[in-house]
Design an enzyme around this catalytic site. Structure first.
Site, PDB file in Angstrom:
ATOM      1  N   GLU A  71      14.650  17.789  23.152  1.00  0.00           N
ATOM      2  CA  GLU A  71      14.424  17.214  24.481  1.00  0.00           C
ATOM      3  C   GLU A  71      13.938  18.287  25.454  1.00  0.00           C
ATOM      4  O   GLU A  71      14.480  19.386  25.502  1.00  0.00           O
ATOM      5  CB  GLU A  71      15.727  16.589  24.998  1.00  0.00           C
ATOM      6  CG  GLU A  71      15.540  15.906  26.347  1.00  0.00           C
ATOM      7  CD  GLU A  71      16.750  15.084  26.755  1.00  0.00           C
ATOM      8  OE1 GLU A  71      17.135  14.172  26.003  1.00  0.00           O
ATOM      9  OE2 GLU A  71      17.298  15.369  27.828  1.00  0.00           O
TER      10      GLU A  71
ATOM     11  N   THR B  39      12.236  13.849  29.465  1.00  0.00           N
ATOM     12  CA  THR B  39      13.067  13.114  30.422  1.00  0.00           C
ATOM     13  C   THR B  39      12.234  12.590  31.595  1.00  0.00           C
ATOM     14  O   THR B  39      11.093  13.012  31.821  1.00  0.00           O
ATOM     15  CB  THR B  39      14.230  13.976  30.955  1.00  0.00           C
ATOM     16  OG1 THR B  39      13.689  15.022  31.739  1.00  0.00           O
ATOM     17  CG2 THR B  39      15.079  14.531  29.838  1.00  0.00           C
ATOM     18  N   TYR B  40      12.868  11.687  32.329  1.00  0.00           N
ATOM     19  CA  TYR B  40      12.204  11.022  33.460  1.00  0.00           C
ATOM     20  C   TYR B  40      12.987  11.371  34.715  1.00  0.00           C
ATOM     21  O   TYR B  40      14.189  11.074  34.803  1.00  0.00           O
ATOM     22  CB  TYR B  40      12.238   9.509  33.211  1.00  0.00           C
ATOM     23  CG  TYR B  40      11.480   8.684  34.208  1.00  0.00           C
ATOM     24  CD1 TYR B  40      10.121   8.436  34.032  1.00  0.00           C
ATOM     25  CD2 TYR B  40      12.118   8.151  35.321  1.00  0.00           C
ATOM     26  CE1 TYR B  40       9.426   7.658  34.944  1.00  0.00           C
ATOM     27  CE2 TYR B  40      11.429   7.378  36.234  1.00  0.00           C
ATOM     28  CZ  TYR B  40      10.090   7.141  36.037  1.00  0.00           C
ATOM     29  OH  TYR B  40       9.402   6.369  36.938  1.00  0.00           O
TER      30      TYR B  40
ATOM     31  N   ALA C  48      14.420  11.443  38.504  1.00  0.00           N
ATOM     32  CA  ALA C  48      14.741  10.411  39.493  1.00  0.00           C
ATOM     33  C   ALA C  48      13.816  10.499  40.706  1.00  0.00           C
ATOM     34  O   ALA C  48      13.457   9.501  41.306  1.00  0.00           O
ATOM     35  CB  ALA C  48      16.187  10.560  39.933  1.00  0.00           C
TER      36      ALA C  48
ATOM     37  N   GLY D  64      19.362   4.837  34.345  1.00  0.00           N
ATOM     38  CA  GLY D  64      19.225   5.936  35.309  1.00  0.00           C
ATOM     39  C   GLY D  64      20.472   6.043  36.159  1.00  0.00           C
ATOM     40  O   GLY D  64      21.251   5.084  36.263  1.00  0.00           O
ATOM     41  N   ASP D  65      20.676   7.206  36.735  1.00  0.00           N
ATOM     42  CA  ASP D  65      21.865   7.426  37.563  1.00  0.00           C
ATOM     43  C   ASP D  65      21.635   6.930  38.977  1.00  0.00           C
ATOM     44  O   ASP D  65      20.517   6.969  39.482  1.00  0.00           O
ATOM     45  CB  ASP D  65      22.209   8.926  37.593  1.00  0.00           C
ATOM     46  CG  ASP D  65      22.969   9.316  36.345  1.00  0.00           C
ATOM     47  OD1 ASP D  65      23.777   8.498  35.856  1.00  0.00           O
ATOM     48  OD2 ASP D  65      22.743  10.433  35.845  1.00  0.00           O
TER      49      ASP D  65
ATOM     50  N   ALA E 169      20.232  -1.066  31.289  1.00  0.00           N
ATOM     51  CA  ALA E 169      19.199  -0.570  30.378  1.00  0.00           C
ATOM     52  C   ALA E 169      18.793  -1.657  29.379  1.00  0.00           C
ATOM     53  O   ALA E 169      17.630  -1.737  28.972  1.00  0.00           O
ATOM     54  CB  ALA E 169      19.710   0.670  29.641  1.00  0.00           C
TER      55      ALA E 169
ATOM     56  N   HIS F   3      30.788   5.860  28.983  1.00  0.00           N
ATOM     57  CA  HIS F   3      30.026   6.039  30.219  1.00  0.00           C
ATOM     58  C   HIS F   3      30.988   5.996  31.418  1.00  0.00           C
ATOM     59  O   HIS F   3      31.923   5.187  31.451  1.00  0.00           O
ATOM     60  CB  HIS F   3      28.961   4.933  30.342  1.00  0.00           C
ATOM     61  CG  HIS F   3      28.065   5.119  31.519  1.00  0.00           C
ATOM     62  ND1 HIS F   3      28.274   4.472  32.715  1.00  0.00           N
ATOM     63  CD2 HIS F   3      26.971   5.896  31.693  1.00  0.00           C
ATOM     64  CE1 HIS F   3      27.335   4.842  33.577  1.00  0.00           C
ATOM     65  NE2 HIS F   3      26.531   5.712  32.982  1.00  0.00           N
TER      66      HIS F   3
ATOM     67  N   GLN G  78      26.164  26.036  33.889  1.00  0.00           N
ATOM     68  CA  GLN G  78      25.759  24.885  33.079  1.00  0.00           C
ATOM     69  C   GLN G  78      26.999  24.120  32.559  1.00  0.00           C
ATOM     70  O   GLN G  78      27.032  22.900  32.591  1.00  0.00           O
ATOM     71  CB  GLN G  78      24.940  25.421  31.912  1.00  0.00           C
ATOM     72  CG  GLN G  78      24.172  24.398  31.127  1.00  0.00           C
ATOM     73  CD  GLN G  78      23.578  25.046  29.879  1.00  0.00           C
ATOM     74  OE1 GLN G  78      23.668  26.253  29.661  1.00  0.00           O
ATOM     75  NE2 GLN G  78      22.976  24.229  29.048  1.00  0.00           N
TER      76      GLN G  78
END
Ligand code: FAD
Length: 286
Positions: free
Chosen positions: A17, A48-49, A51, A109-110, A124, A148, A211
């Protein structure tokens, strides 16, 4: 090529990723990381996408398209629906199609504080069935070995995950975790619920203290005592901490492969050095 075709062939699918640039680094850095990572010959990359959108030329679609054209590797584009209307999604799908991208990780998405979510797609699974109805794409979904954060319970989360499969998700990629037993328990419960699509385990090699703190807050990942002790010991020695993080992730992967995992999805953080070290240690096992 549809990525679901890669699974179930008596080998472990290995994916990497990467994420698009933010204010602190340019898209060229991402392309350079992809060029280097492609030497590992992963089965696919996922992109990734963000926000907050992205600058022209550095979107998820641009990077996925670069990977397919220049790295000779399949790319899966992430796509979220929480801040997109159906016509935004249509435009994104048109763009993916025009670039030959046929694999999508469909996500809710968050939530962004103070931003009112769009309401065309609530979950989703709604986005998954919508994309499937277009006929051009293979759709994957996300799953959560440690449940989640917004789910009512672990059972409710798994029943919701079954809806994602029923909506057409052909394979799943897990949230990162540091305790393999959480993944094994989740996999067992998922199987009992009738989830039978392949599940790739998401592995994040932790290489600095900030991290780790972020991962625990954002992802709710639990830290097994072995991990916490190791990180505490090396927290003020960045290189030792990085090497310990690589060793830990490698150990997790060896155990997962021994336990018949369908795929390993490495969260590379766009860092080829770390991915190379791990790949060196595990590539004969895949
Ligand atoms: P959903 O599957 O919709 O689940 C969200 C919540 O709703 C869960 O609690 C679930 O139990 C519940 N739920 C689901 N369906 C139903 C239903 N039918 N009825 C009632 N409740 C339901 N975020 C990004 O912004 N960009 C990315 O590129 C990105 N990539 C990711 C990649 C992976 C592998 C993972 C694991 C996460 C990624 N995320 C990304 C984060 C993700 O968007 C968040 O975790 C988000 O909060 C949930 O997304 P989801 O697709 O899992 O949502």
């Amino acid at each position: 090529m549809k990525l679901s075709e890669l699974y179930g062939k008596n080998r472990v699918v290995f994916s990497l990723e990467v994420f698009p640039p933010n204010k602190s680094f340019s898209v060229d850095t991402v392309y350079a990381a992809c060029d280097k990572l492609a030497e590992l010959k992963p089965d696919y990359f996922s992109v990734t996408y963000g926000a907050g959108g992205s600058k022209p030329g550095s979107s998820t679609c641009d990077i996925a398209s670069y990977i397919m054209k220049n790295c000779g590797t399949e790319a899966m584009a992430h796509l979220t629906c929480i801040n997109n209307t159906a016509s935004d999604i249509d435009a994104a799908l048109e763009l993916f199609k025009a670039h030959g991208i046929e694999n999508i990780l469909a996500l809710r998405g968050d939530r962004i504080p103070d931003v009112q979510p769009k309401t065309d797609f609530i979950y989703a699974s709604d986005l998954t069935s919508y994309i499937i109805s277009k006929g051009d794409f293979d759709v994957a979904g996300a799953c959560y070995p440690e449940t989640h954060a917004e789910a009512e319970s672990s059972v409710a989360d798994i029943l919701n995950l079954k809806k994602k499969q029923d909506s057409g998700a052909s394979h799943l990629i897990s949230q990162l975790f540091f305790d393999n037993s959480c993944f094994y328990e989740f996999r067992e419960k998922a199987a009992i619920a009738g989830i039978n699509v392949p599940i790739s385990a998401g592995i994040m090699p932790v290489t600095n203290k900030r991290q780790i703190e972020r991962m625990v807050t954002v992802c709710g990942a639990s830290l097994p005592p072995k991990f916490a002790k190791m990180m505490q010991r090396y927290e003020s020695k960045p290189e030792a901490l990085r090497d310990a993080g690589i060793a830990y992730a490698t150990d997790q992967i060896v155990d997962l492969i021994s336990n018949d995992v369908d795929g390993i999805h490495l969260y590379t953080m766009n860092n080829p050095y770390v991915a190379f070290k791990i790949h060196d240690a595990i590539h004969k096992l895949l």
